[in-house]
Scaffold this motif. Sequence first.
Motif, PDB file in Angstrom:
ATOM      1  N   LYS A   1      -8.902  -2.750  19.440  1.00  0.00           N
ATOM      2  CA  LYS A   1      -8.706  -3.572  20.631  1.00  0.00           C
ATOM      3  C   LYS A   1      -7.731  -4.683  20.290  1.00  0.00           C
ATOM      4  O   LYS A   1      -7.821  -5.286  19.232  1.00  0.00           O
ATOM      5  CB  LYS A   1     -10.031  -4.132  21.110  1.00  0.00           C
ATOM      6  CG  LYS A   1     -10.958  -3.033  21.572  1.00  0.00           C
ATOM      7  CD  LYS A   1     -12.285  -3.562  21.978  1.00  0.00           C
ATOM      8  CE  LYS A   1     -13.160  -2.382  22.390  1.00  0.00           C
ATOM      9  NZ  LYS A   1     -14.436  -2.790  22.875  1.00  0.00           N
ATOM     10  N   LYS A   2      -6.802  -4.975  21.222  1.00  0.00           N
ATOM     11  CA  LYS A   2      -5.731  -5.924  20.923  1.00  0.00           C
ATOM     12  C   LYS A   2      -5.423  -6.786  22.139  1.00  0.00           C
ATOM     13  O   LYS A   2      -5.349  -6.298  23.258  1.00  0.00           O
ATOM     14  CB  LYS A   2      -4.485  -5.138  20.507  1.00  0.00           C
ATOM     15  CG  LYS A   2      -3.288  -5.968  20.204  1.00  0.00           C
ATOM     16  CD  LYS A   2      -2.118  -5.057  19.803  1.00  0.00           C
ATOM     17  CE  LYS A   2      -0.837  -5.795  19.700  1.00  0.00           C
ATOM     18  NZ  LYS A   2       0.293  -4.899  19.446  1.00  0.00           N
ATOM     19  N   LEU A   3      -5.239  -8.082  21.877  1.00  0.00           N
ATOM     20  CA  LEU A   3      -4.836  -9.048  22.888  1.00  0.00           C
ATOM     21  C   LEU A   3      -3.546  -9.696  22.397  1.00  0.00           C
ATOM     22  O   LEU A   3      -3.482 -10.157  21.255  1.00  0.00           O
ATOM     23  CB  LEU A   3      -5.924 -10.113  23.046  1.00  0.00           C
ATOM     24  CG  LEU A   3      -5.615 -11.293  23.954  1.00  0.00           C
ATOM     25  CD1 LEU A   3      -5.666 -10.855  25.417  1.00  0.00           C
ATOM     26  CD2 LEU A   3      -6.608 -12.414  23.708  1.00  0.00           C
ATOM     27  N   THR A   4      -2.516  -9.715  23.236  1.00  0.00           N
ATOM     28  CA  THR A   4      -1.249 -10.357  22.879  1.00  0.00           C
ATOM     29  C   THR A   4      -1.000 -11.473  23.875  1.00  0.00           C
ATOM     30  O   THR A   4      -1.179 -11.290  25.078  1.00  0.00           O
ATOM     31  CB  THR A   4      -0.081  -9.347  22.916  1.00  0.00           C
ATOM     32  OG1 THR A   4      -0.427  -8.223  22.104  1.00  0.00           O
ATOM     33  CG2 THR A   4       1.196  -9.961  22.386  1.00  0.00           C
ATOM     34  N   VAL A   5      -0.571 -12.644  23.363  1.00  0.00           N
ATOM     35  CA  VAL A   5      -0.370 -13.829  24.197  1.00  0.00           C
ATOM     36  C   VAL A   5       1.073 -14.308  24.029  1.00  0.00           C
ATOM     37  O   VAL A   5       1.529 -14.505  22.904  1.00  0.00           O
ATOM     38  CB  VAL A   5      -1.342 -14.957  23.787  1.00  0.00           C
ATOM     39  CG1 VAL A   5      -1.134 -16.194  24.645  1.00  0.00           C
ATOM     40  CG2 VAL A   5      -2.784 -14.471  23.845  1.00  0.00           C
TER      41      VAL A   5
ATOM     42  N   MET B   1       0.808 -15.095  19.972  1.00  0.00           N
ATOM     43  CA  MET B   1      -0.492 -14.912  19.327  1.00  0.00           C
ATOM     44  C   MET B   1      -0.920 -13.465  19.530  1.00  0.00           C
ATOM     45  O   MET B   1      -0.762 -12.917  20.625  1.00  0.00           O
ATOM     46  CB  MET B   1      -1.478 -15.864  20.005  1.00  0.00           C
ATOM     47  CG  MET B   1      -2.875 -15.846  19.532  1.00  0.00           C
ATOM     48  SD  MET B   1      -3.737 -17.188  20.459  1.00  0.00           S
ATOM     49  CE  MET B   1      -5.389 -16.899  19.957  1.00  0.00           C
ATOM     50  N   VAL B   2      -1.421 -12.850  18.471  1.00  0.00           N
ATOM     51  CA  VAL B   2      -1.971 -11.500  18.548  1.00  0.00           C
ATOM     52  C   VAL B   2      -3.400 -11.572  18.020  1.00  0.00           C
ATOM     53  O   VAL B   2      -3.639 -12.150  16.963  1.00  0.00           O
ATOM     54  CB  VAL B   2      -1.151 -10.491  17.719  1.00  0.00           C
ATOM     55  CG1 VAL B   2      -1.789  -9.112  17.754  1.00  0.00           C
ATOM     56  CG2 VAL B   2       0.291 -10.422  18.214  1.00  0.00           C
ATOM     57  N   VAL B   3      -4.342 -11.001  18.774  1.00  0.00           N
ATOM     58  CA  VAL B   3      -5.755 -11.020  18.388  1.00  0.00           C
ATOM     59  C   VAL B   3      -6.233  -9.572  18.346  1.00  0.00           C
ATOM     60  O   VAL B   3      -5.970  -8.805  19.269  1.00  0.00           O
ATOM     61  CB  VAL B   3      -6.606 -11.815  19.404  1.00  0.00           C
ATOM     62  CG1 VAL B   3      -8.057 -11.876  18.958  1.00  0.00           C
ATOM     63  CG2 VAL B   3      -6.036 -13.205  19.627  1.00  0.00           C
ATOM     64  N   ARG B   4      -6.932  -9.241  17.266  1.00  0.00           N
ATOM     65  CA  ARG B   4      -7.500  -7.900  17.133  1.00  0.00           C
ATOM     66  C   ARG B   4      -8.936  -8.007  16.656  1.00  0.00           C
ATOM     67  O   ARG B   4      -9.318  -8.975  16.011  1.00  0.00           O
ATOM     68  CB  ARG B   4      -6.716  -7.081  16.105  1.00  0.00           C
ATOM     69  CG  ARG B   4      -5.360  -6.716  16.594  1.00  0.00           C
ATOM     70  CD  ARG B   4      -4.729  -5.689  15.715  1.00  0.00           C
ATOM     71  NE  ARG B   4      -3.525  -5.233  16.386  1.00  0.00           N
ATOM     72  CZ  ARG B   4      -2.425  -4.897  15.771  1.00  0.00           C
ATOM     73  NH1 ARG B   4      -2.357  -4.921  14.473  1.00  0.00           N
ATOM     74  NH2 ARG B   4      -1.384  -4.496  16.457  1.00  0.00           N
TER      75      ARG B   4
ATOM     76  N   GLN C   1       0.219 -18.396  10.843  1.00  0.00           N
ATOM     77  CA  GLN C   1      -1.151 -18.426  10.351  1.00  0.00           C
ATOM     78  C   GLN C   1      -1.828 -17.115  10.735  1.00  0.00           C
ATOM     79  O   GLN C   1      -1.653 -16.626  11.854  1.00  0.00           O
ATOM     80  CB  GLN C   1      -1.946 -19.576  10.963  1.00  0.00           C
ATOM     81  CG  GLN C   1      -1.558 -20.933  10.474  1.00  0.00           C
ATOM     82  CD  GLN C   1      -2.475 -22.019  11.024  1.00  0.00           C
ATOM     83  OE1 GLN C   1      -3.146 -21.850  12.031  1.00  0.00           O
ATOM     84  NE2 GLN C   1      -2.489 -23.150  10.346  1.00  0.00           N
ATOM     85  N   VAL C   2      -2.595 -16.574   9.810  1.00  0.00           N
ATOM     86  CA  VAL C   2      -3.464 -15.440  10.092  1.00  0.00           C
ATOM     87  C   VAL C   2      -4.889 -15.913   9.850  1.00  0.00           C
ATOM     88  O   VAL C   2      -5.221 -16.374   8.765  1.00  0.00           O
ATOM     89  CB  VAL C   2      -3.130 -14.221   9.204  1.00  0.00           C
ATOM     90  CG1 VAL C   2      -4.160 -13.116   9.413  1.00  0.00           C
ATOM     91  CG2 VAL C   2      -1.730 -13.712   9.491  1.00  0.00           C
TER      92      VAL C   2
ATOM     93  N   TRP D   1      -9.418 -11.011  13.986  1.00  0.00           N
ATOM     94  CA  TRP D   1      -8.154 -11.213  13.274  1.00  0.00           C
ATOM     95  C   TRP D   1      -7.189 -11.841  14.262  1.00  0.00           C
ATOM     96  O   TRP D   1      -6.980 -11.300  15.346  1.00  0.00           O
ATOM     97  CB  TRP D   1      -7.639  -9.863  12.798  1.00  0.00           C
ATOM     98  CG  TRP D   1      -6.361  -9.858  12.033  1.00  0.00           C
ATOM     99  CD1 TRP D   1      -6.220  -9.923  10.678  1.00  0.00           C
ATOM    100  CD2 TRP D   1      -5.024  -9.714  12.544  1.00  0.00           C
ATOM    101  NE1 TRP D   1      -4.895  -9.836  10.332  1.00  0.00           N
ATOM    102  CE2 TRP D   1      -4.137  -9.714  11.461  1.00  0.00           C
ATOM    103  CE3 TRP D   1      -4.494  -9.600  13.838  1.00  0.00           C
ATOM    104  CZ2 TRP D   1      -2.769  -9.608  11.613  1.00  0.00           C
ATOM    105  CZ3 TRP D   1      -3.130  -9.486  13.982  1.00  0.00           C
ATOM    106  CH2 TRP D   1      -2.286  -9.495  12.879  1.00  0.00           C
ATOM    107  N   ILE D   2      -6.623 -13.012  13.919  1.00  0.00           N
ATOM    108  CA  ILE D   2      -5.717 -13.726  14.830  1.00  0.00           C
ATOM    109  C   ILE D   2      -4.446 -14.058  14.071  1.00  0.00           C
ATOM    110  O   ILE D   2      -4.494 -14.662  13.007  1.00  0.00           O
ATOM    111  CB  ILE D   2      -6.343 -15.053  15.325  1.00  0.00           C
ATOM    112  CG1 ILE D   2      -7.691 -14.798  15.989  1.00  0.00           C
ATOM    113  CG2 ILE D   2      -5.383 -15.773  16.279  1.00  0.00           C
ATOM    114  CD1 ILE D   2      -8.495 -16.061  16.229  1.00  0.00           C
ATOM    115  N   TRP D   3      -3.313 -13.667  14.631  1.00  0.00           N
ATOM    116  CA  TRP D   3      -2.024 -14.027  14.048  1.00  0.00           C
ATOM    117  C   TRP D   3      -1.336 -14.972  15.020  1.00  0.00           C
ATOM    118  O   TRP D   3      -1.109 -14.637  16.175  1.00  0.00           O
ATOM    119  CB  TRP D   3      -1.162 -12.804  13.805  1.00  0.00           C
ATOM    120  CG  TRP D   3       0.196 -13.103  13.251  1.00  0.00           C
ATOM    121  CD1 TRP D   3       0.591 -14.208  12.562  1.00  0.00           C
ATOM    122  CD2 TRP D   3       1.359 -12.287  13.345  1.00  0.00           C
ATOM    123  NE1 TRP D   3       1.912 -14.117  12.206  1.00  0.00           N
ATOM    124  CE2 TRP D   3       2.407 -12.947  12.681  1.00  0.00           C
ATOM    125  CE3 TRP D   3       1.611 -11.041  13.931  1.00  0.00           C
ATOM    126  CZ2 TRP D   3       3.689 -12.418  12.583  1.00  0.00           C
ATOM    127  CZ3 TRP D   3       2.889 -10.517  13.826  1.00  0.00           C
ATOM    128  CH2 TRP D   3       3.895 -11.199  13.158  1.00  0.00           C
TER     129      TRP D   3
END
Length: 160
Positions: A53-57, A67-70, A124-125, A136-138
């Motif tokens: 699952k992935k969220l991109t901002v 920002m990418v969140v997985r 930052q990760v 996991w947040i980049w």
Amino acid sequence: MKGLWVPLFWFLAFSNTILSQSLVEPNQNFLWESFSFRFPEPVVVKIESTLQKKLTVYPAKRDGFFMVVRILPWSEPITDKSFWTQSVFHKPIEPKQLERVVLGKTFRIYQADQIRNQNALRNQVWIQMDAKPYLWIWLQWKTDRKELSDFFESNLFLSL
């Protein structure tokens, strides 16, 4: 060979599907899965269905950060620092690793600056270490935008 392309097309179409895309106003809580985030300015959030699952901002109005969140299927990231600095960060400047507790949840943070396309960037990760599902947040932002540095380095984006 022609018959191979049709199944391949359908596999790719269903393995990387955008489920939704929406505009989120600043300082509004945005809920995704069981997590809540806030953003410093209007953003477009894109929820994707991939193998993970992935969220991109993305900023809605001006350049400055993304920002990418997985959600990770495993609990412990590879702890070899050179792996992270070489695979996550492109030509890192002064890479660091630290841990931070935010609202009772422990995160391991990998951080490095870099120069890309004549822009000074902070990367930052964040990896959540102590609760499932593992997050996991980049984050990447321009260091000349002081308000973004204050926002992200003060953990204001996390309202878990």
